[in-house]
Motif scaffolding. Structure first.
Motif, PDB file in Angstrom:
ATOM      1  N   LEU A   1      50.182  58.568  60.596  1.00  0.00           N
ATOM      2  CA  LEU A   1      48.822  58.195  60.981  1.00  0.00           C
ATOM      3  C   LEU A   1      48.201  59.147  61.994  1.00  0.00           C
ATOM      4  CD1 LEU A   1      49.458  54.361  61.278  1.00  0.00           C
ATOM      5  CD2 LEU A   1      48.282  55.570  59.439  1.00  0.00           C
ATOM      6  N   SER A   2      49.018  59.822  62.774  1.00  0.00           N
ATOM      7  CA  SER A   2      48.422  60.625  63.838  1.00  0.00           C
ATOM      8  C   SER A   2      48.820  62.083  63.866  1.00  0.00           C
ATOM      9  CB  SER A   2      48.751  60.021  65.210  1.00  0.00           C
ATOM     10  OG  SER A   2      47.941  58.904  65.452  1.00  0.00           O
TER      11      SER A   2
ATOM     12  N   GLU B   1      55.464  55.658  60.870  1.00  0.00           N
ATOM     13  CA  GLU B   1      54.022  55.380  60.745  1.00  0.00           C
ATOM     14  C   GLU B   1      53.223  56.304  61.639  1.00  0.00           C
ATOM     15  OE1 GLU B   1      56.157  53.236  62.025  1.00  0.00           O
ATOM     16  OE2 GLU B   1      55.720  51.156  61.474  1.00  0.00           O
TER      17      GLU B   1
ATOM     18  N   LEU C   1      43.995  51.398  54.955  1.00  0.00           N
ATOM     19  CA  LEU C   1      43.888  51.000  56.358  1.00  0.00           C
ATOM     20  C   LEU C   1      42.464  51.204  56.861  1.00  0.00           C
ATOM     21  CD1 LEU C   1      45.562  50.092  58.813  1.00  0.00           C
ATOM     22  CD2 LEU C   1      45.944  52.490  59.335  1.00  0.00           C
ATOM     23  N   ARG C   2      41.822  52.250  56.358  1.00  0.00           N
ATOM     24  CA  ARG C   2      40.476  52.566  56.832  1.00  0.00           C
ATOM     25  C   ARG C   2      39.447  51.581  56.285  1.00  0.00           C
ATOM     26  NH1 ARG C   2      40.417  58.337  56.688  1.00  0.00           N
ATOM     27  NH2 ARG C   2      40.397  58.114  54.427  1.00  0.00           N
ATOM     28  N   THR C   3      39.741  51.005  55.153  1.00  0.00           N
ATOM     29  CA  THR C   3      38.726  50.161  54.517  1.00  0.00           C
ATOM     30  C   THR C   3      38.982  48.671  54.683  1.00  0.00           C
ATOM     31  OG1 THR C   3      39.967  50.315  52.451  1.00  0.00           O
ATOM     32  CG2 THR C   3      38.162  51.879  52.767  1.00  0.00           C
ATOM     33  N   ASP C   4      40.221  48.300  54.911  1.00  0.00           N
ATOM     34  CA  ASP C   4      40.522  46.863  54.981  1.00  0.00           C
ATOM     35  C   ASP C   4      41.094  46.493  56.350  1.00  0.00           C
ATOM     36  OD1 ASP C   4      41.436  44.239  54.633  1.00  0.00           O
ATOM     37  OD2 ASP C   4      41.664  44.589  52.475  1.00  0.00           O
ATOM     38  N   ALA C   5      40.343  45.765  57.122  1.00  0.00           N
ATOM     39  CA  ALA C   5      40.730  45.432  58.497  1.00  0.00           C
ATOM     40  C   ALA C   5      41.951  44.528  58.542  1.00  0.00           C
ATOM     41  CB  ALA C   5      39.567  44.762  59.225  1.00  0.00           C
TER      42      ALA C   5
ATOM     43  N   VAL D   1      50.244  47.132  61.083  1.00  0.00           N
ATOM     44  CA  VAL D   1      50.575  48.450  61.613  1.00  0.00           C
ATOM     45  C   VAL D   1      50.627  48.417  63.137  1.00  0.00           C
ATOM     46  CG1 VAL D   1      49.770  50.828  61.804  1.00  0.00           C
ATOM     47  CG2 VAL D   1      49.577  49.608  59.630  1.00  0.00           C
ATOM     48  N   ILE D   2      49.626  47.805  63.728  1.00  0.00           N
ATOM     49  CA  ILE D   2      49.559  47.755  65.191  1.00  0.00           C
ATOM     50  C   ILE D   2      50.751  46.977  65.749  1.00  0.00           C
ATOM     51  CG2 ILE D   2      48.283  46.756  67.111  1.00  0.00           C
ATOM     52  CD1 ILE D   2      45.708  47.570  65.650  1.00  0.00           C
TER      53      ILE D   2
ATOM     54  N   ALA E   1      45.401  46.328  59.494  1.00  0.00           N
ATOM     55  CA  ALA E   1      45.638  46.898  60.824  1.00  0.00           C
ATOM     56  C   ALA E   1      46.644  46.099  61.664  1.00  0.00           C
ATOM     57  CB  ALA E   1      44.316  47.047  61.573  1.00  0.00           C
TER      58      ALA E   1
END
Lengths: 232, 232
Positions: A89-90, A85, A119-123, A129-130, A126
């Motif tokens: 992601l980074s 991931e 991921l950017r649109t639906d909180a 993933v976190i 997160a």
DNA sequence: CGGTGCGTTGACATTTCTCAACTGTTGTGG
DNA sequence: CCACAACAGTTGAGAAATGTCAACGCACCG
């Protein structure tokens, strides 16, 4: 049919348990199963990263190859884990290589761009993933802590004590990897690992078998694990 | 006035650069400055975690204390870094202790519950958190890779080469920590560190000063980092 | 100006690695 | 089913790296 399977596989991942059904369905729609055998390369260090993976069944190792050809395993993953991931992601490129280490391993390959978009649109995505990143972080902190011990015996004792052990009267640790690989994991040579296990067995601390180690004297191992710790 | 300062401090963090202004303001409203001196304990391993931190100025070390009282540094953080997010988001307790290592260090303490709530409701905050976790992950992977090298010289050479170096004709690495602490970081004793630096200096590979090391022969160091045997 | 602690150096003990030979297991093909 | 190759694992002997203990110089700080 394939869709349903993907759904089920995703739900089986610890960090996707709490994700709402409609989101899981969306993630499923950008995923596919991959079946691989022992020795198969999932990706190579430096490759561009357009997806990440979850292990449905089997095991995968993440490793690096140094300039002189020796291989260093950074992490071993088993069923239920997700990996790469962070690369997706980074970083955009894989910082390590990945190889399958169990036969008939099944991975879930989760498409990158659409996942990032989701991921950017639906909180609600997160936390999954976190949570998985935090878990990995904690494991690596343990690993650093372990490798910082100067004495080889302390590293081994600590590793043994941290593994899940079966049986109450005489807890036993299933190694889950070849002793050669375990030695590499603990930054020692196979010879020293073998000698340590032999010596401890003759002392009565453990029983040394091919694929498992029975812990006969926990307190003694505890003493070894922190009686000789690192500097400062 | 304090509010404005918080805003500015938050924007200075690498991972908050891309966060929209209104979100930064909300995070600022749940934050406060904390000024601490060298040796101050920020939190202790095992304490319940209700906030995380960012370093505005100065430095902090994360460490563990083993059963026999010796201390192992897991990570050193400097200005711009955030830490303890994982503790807040996933574990609820600090897995390590934190101590200030530079005088007049200024931290930003970011309130936990409200931050978690904000993270749950606003998808625009997740990238900042995920980015910072990924960065930490990458650093720890490097660290594991480094510590897995069996030879002390290889670990040192690799660490030196990874540090940001100033100057083109003779790049120099600012140590940024006491040699004693560097030795602990590299899982060796201060004596071996000292001896390695002396020997390499007499070989002409480096120049060894109090707080910095000048790299005079990069290729030689690269050879050492790859596990070649030591000189003479 | 004296103390306190870091950094260095030396002598020595110990751990661990290296090299080498040998054993046992696993898997393959005849 | 057996022979055999390939490789993990074990053991031994010697070498090298590294830790330990101790002493000393030097910087920094009160």
């Amino acid at each position: 049919m394939s869709e349903a399977g993907l759904d089920v596989a995703l739900r089986a991942l610890p960090h996707f348990k709490a994700v709402p059904a409609d989101l899981v369905a969306q993630v499923a729609s950008m995923s596919r199963f991959v079946r691989l055998d022992v020795g198969a390369i999932v990706f190579r260090e430096g490759d561009p990263c357009r997806q990440f993976y979850a292990i449905v069944n089997g095991a995968v190792k993440l490793y690096r190859v140094s300039a002189d050809g020796r291989e260093q395993v950074v992490h071993n993953f088993h069923a239920g884990a997700t990996f790469a991931e962070a690369a997706l992601l980074s970083f955009g490129r894989f910082p390590v290589s990945a190889m399958v280490t169990e036969s008939s391993t099944v991975l879930l390959e989760i498409g990158g761009e659409r996942f990032v978009e989701l991921l950017r649109t639906d909180a609600r995505l997160a936390p999954a993933v976190i949570g998985s990143l935090c878990m990995r972080l904690a494991q690596l902190v343990e690993r650093v802590d372990e490798l910082s011990l100067v004495q080889a015996g302390a590293r081994l004792a600590r590793w043994l004590l941290r593994q899940p052990a079966r049986g109450t009267s005489e807890p036993a640790v299933e190694l889950g990897l070849a002793k050669k690989e375990l030695a590499a994991h603990l930054a020692m040579t196979p010879e020293t690992l073998s000698r340590l296990l032999s010596r401890w067995e003759s002392e009565g601390w453990i029983r040394n078998e091919r694929t498992r180690v029975a812990l006969r004297d926990g307190p003694a191992l505890l003493r070894l694990a922190d009686g000789e710790s690192g500097p400062t």
